[in-house]
Scaffold this motif. Structure first.
Motif, PDB file in Angstrom:
ATOM      1  N   THR A  25       6.550   9.799  -0.534  1.00  0.00           N
ATOM      2  CA  THR A  25       5.862   8.521  -0.695  1.00  0.00           C
ATOM      3  C   THR A  25       6.375   7.488   0.300  1.00  0.00           C
ATOM      4  O   THR A  25       7.586   7.278   0.424  1.00  0.00           O
TER       5      THR A  25
ATOM      6  N   HIS B  91       3.899   0.817   2.366  1.00  0.00           N
ATOM      7  CA  HIS B  91       3.413   0.069   3.528  1.00  0.00           C
ATOM      8  C   HIS B  91       3.342  -1.405   3.132  1.00  0.00           C
ATOM      9  O   HIS B  91       2.699  -1.758   2.137  1.00  0.00           O
TER      10      HIS B  91
ATOM     11  N   TRP C  22       5.955   0.411   7.451  1.00  0.00           N
ATOM     12  CA  TRP C  22       6.264   1.267   6.316  1.00  0.00           C
ATOM     13  C   TRP C  22       7.736   1.673   6.313  1.00  0.00           C
ATOM     14  O   TRP C  22       8.438   1.580   7.331  1.00  0.00           O
TER      15      TRP C  22
ATOM     16  N   PRO D 295      -3.860   2.877  -1.644  1.00  0.00           N
ATOM     17  CA  PRO D 295      -3.554   3.547  -0.382  1.00  0.00           C
ATOM     18  C   PRO D 295      -3.884   2.616   0.777  1.00  0.00           C
ATOM     19  O   PRO D 295      -4.337   1.492   0.577  1.00  0.00           O
ATOM     20  N   LEU D 296      -3.673   3.063   1.980  1.00  0.00           N
ATOM     21  CA  LEU D 296      -3.858   2.197   3.145  1.00  0.00           C
ATOM     22  C   LEU D 296      -5.292   1.716   3.317  1.00  0.00           C
ATOM     23  O   LEU D 296      -5.528   0.659   3.897  1.00  0.00           O
TER      24      LEU D 296
ATOM     25  N   ARG E 129       0.874  -1.183   0.000  1.00  0.00           N
ATOM     26  CA  ARG E 129       0.000   0.000   0.000  1.00  0.00           C
ATOM     27  C   ARG E 129       0.908   1.229   0.000  1.00  0.00           C
ATOM     28  O   ARG E 129       2.075   1.142   0.388  1.00  0.00           O
ATOM     29  N   TYR E 130       0.371   2.363  -0.395  1.00  0.00           N
ATOM     30  CA  TYR E 130       1.197   3.558  -0.541  1.00  0.00           C
ATOM     31  C   TYR E 130       0.481   4.769   0.030  1.00  0.00           C
ATOM     32  O   TYR E 130      -0.751   4.850   0.021  1.00  0.00           O
ATOM     33  N   THR E 131       1.262   5.710   0.522  1.00  0.00           N
ATOM     34  CA  THR E 131       0.738   7.031   0.847  1.00  0.00           C
ATOM     35  C   THR E 131       1.541   8.051   0.065  1.00  0.00           C
ATOM     36  O   THR E 131       2.749   7.884  -0.162  1.00  0.00           O
ATOM     37  N   ALA E 132       0.852   9.107  -0.360  1.00  0.00           N
ATOM     38  CA  ALA E 132       1.458  10.204  -1.129  1.00  0.00           C
ATOM     39  C   ALA E 132       2.133   9.697  -2.412  1.00  0.00           C
ATOM     40  O   ALA E 132       3.212  10.156  -2.788  1.00  0.00           O
TER      41      ALA E 132
END
Length: 285
Positions: A197, A200, A209, A275-276, A152-155
């Motif tokens: 970025t 996760h 993460w 995303p998460l 999963r990814y953020t930003a």
């Protein structure tokens, strides 16, 4: 895709409760190693074949060593699909990276960047066909580790910017022979795009993460280690290695960092960028 025996085993390992404290830390550490090793299966088998044939392949064999490696790599790829270790969608992207790598090989060997010192019948120009499988092993690892660790990814940056970056990286591998090398600019663009970025990954029950840029660097570092093993096994020679093996220049670490980014972007075409909360980012804006 139906679960393989390993998938069932992985689910049991992830559901096991080792307790807390050092027991949990040690269990997660060992589980991380097992899952990474399983994700590396294609590349590990190919690297083992390079070493084994370097030491034990008969010099008077009717089949050239490079041709044996090509047929063995093809058998591994067929086995990965037959035993459902890769999906067909993943295999299509891996094949694309195989082609992308082979085209670059044809150009780079013609330019004298490296050579394949042994004979072969299964080759295009000066490039034995097994070389494309070495690029495919990178794509296979990224596709499998993405799925095994439920990335999963953020930003995450806009998707179109990652496509543009991968295209610019690939073009520069060719163009720098006539035009100024913009590698430093590409590194800067990579840092800028992915500076916020986080990746996760679910190792045990929860997602942990790390900065995605650090993840890129770690993967490139292990590819560089593998490249040292492969050149030791006479898979190919860089200038300066013709008369005896020496370690591959650290400058190649940067090259693998950029090339691995191309593979990452290609794999993102078939592996969902989530995303998460589990949604899939489809927007390219």
């Amino acid at each position: 895709m139906k679960h393989t025996r390993f998938e069932a085993l992985r689910q049991r390992l992830e559901s096991f409760d080792p307790g807390t404290g050092w027991r949990l830390w040690l269990y997660e550490f060992l589980l991380f190693g097992v899952k990474q090793a399983w994700a590396c299966l294609f590349g590990a088998l190919l690297l083992a074949l390079l070493l084994l044939t370097h030491f034990f392949y008969p010099e008077d064999a009717a089949l050239h060593r490079y041709d044996f490696l090509t047929l063995a790599a093809l058998a591994i790829q067929v086995g990965m699909l037959a035993f459902r270790l890769e999906t067909w969608d993943e295999a299509k992207v891996i094949l694309l990276f195989h082609i992308v790598g082979t085209v670059m090989e044809l150009f780079k060997t013609a330019a004298g960047s490296w050579v394949y010192p042994e004979d072969s019948l299964l080759h295009i120009g000066a490039v034995p066909l097994f070389s494309g499988f070495m690029y495919a092993s990178v794509g296979s690892y990224i596709a499998r580790v993405w799925r095994i660790f439920d990335f999963r990814y953020t930003a995450f940056p806009p998707r179109w910017t990652t496509y543009a970056l991968a295209t610019a990286i690939y073009v520069n591998f060719f163009a720098h022979h006539w035009l100024p090398d913009i590698r430093l600019l590409l590194f800067a663009a990579t840092i800028w795009l992915f500076r916020r970025t986080k990746i996760h990954f679910r190792n045990w029950r929860v997602h942990r993460w790390m900065p995605l840029l650090l993840g890129f660097l770690l993967v490139a570092l292990f590819i560089w280690f593998a490249e040292n093993i492969a050149t030791f096994a006479n898979a190919w020679n860089y200038p300066g290695q013709e008369d005896g093996w020496e370690m591959v220049s650290l400058a190649k670490l940067g090259s693998w960092y950029l090339l691995m980014l191309i593979s990452f972007v290609l794999v993102s075409l078939v592996q969902p960028v989530k995303p998460l909360d589990g949604r899939i980012w489809k927007s390219t804006a």
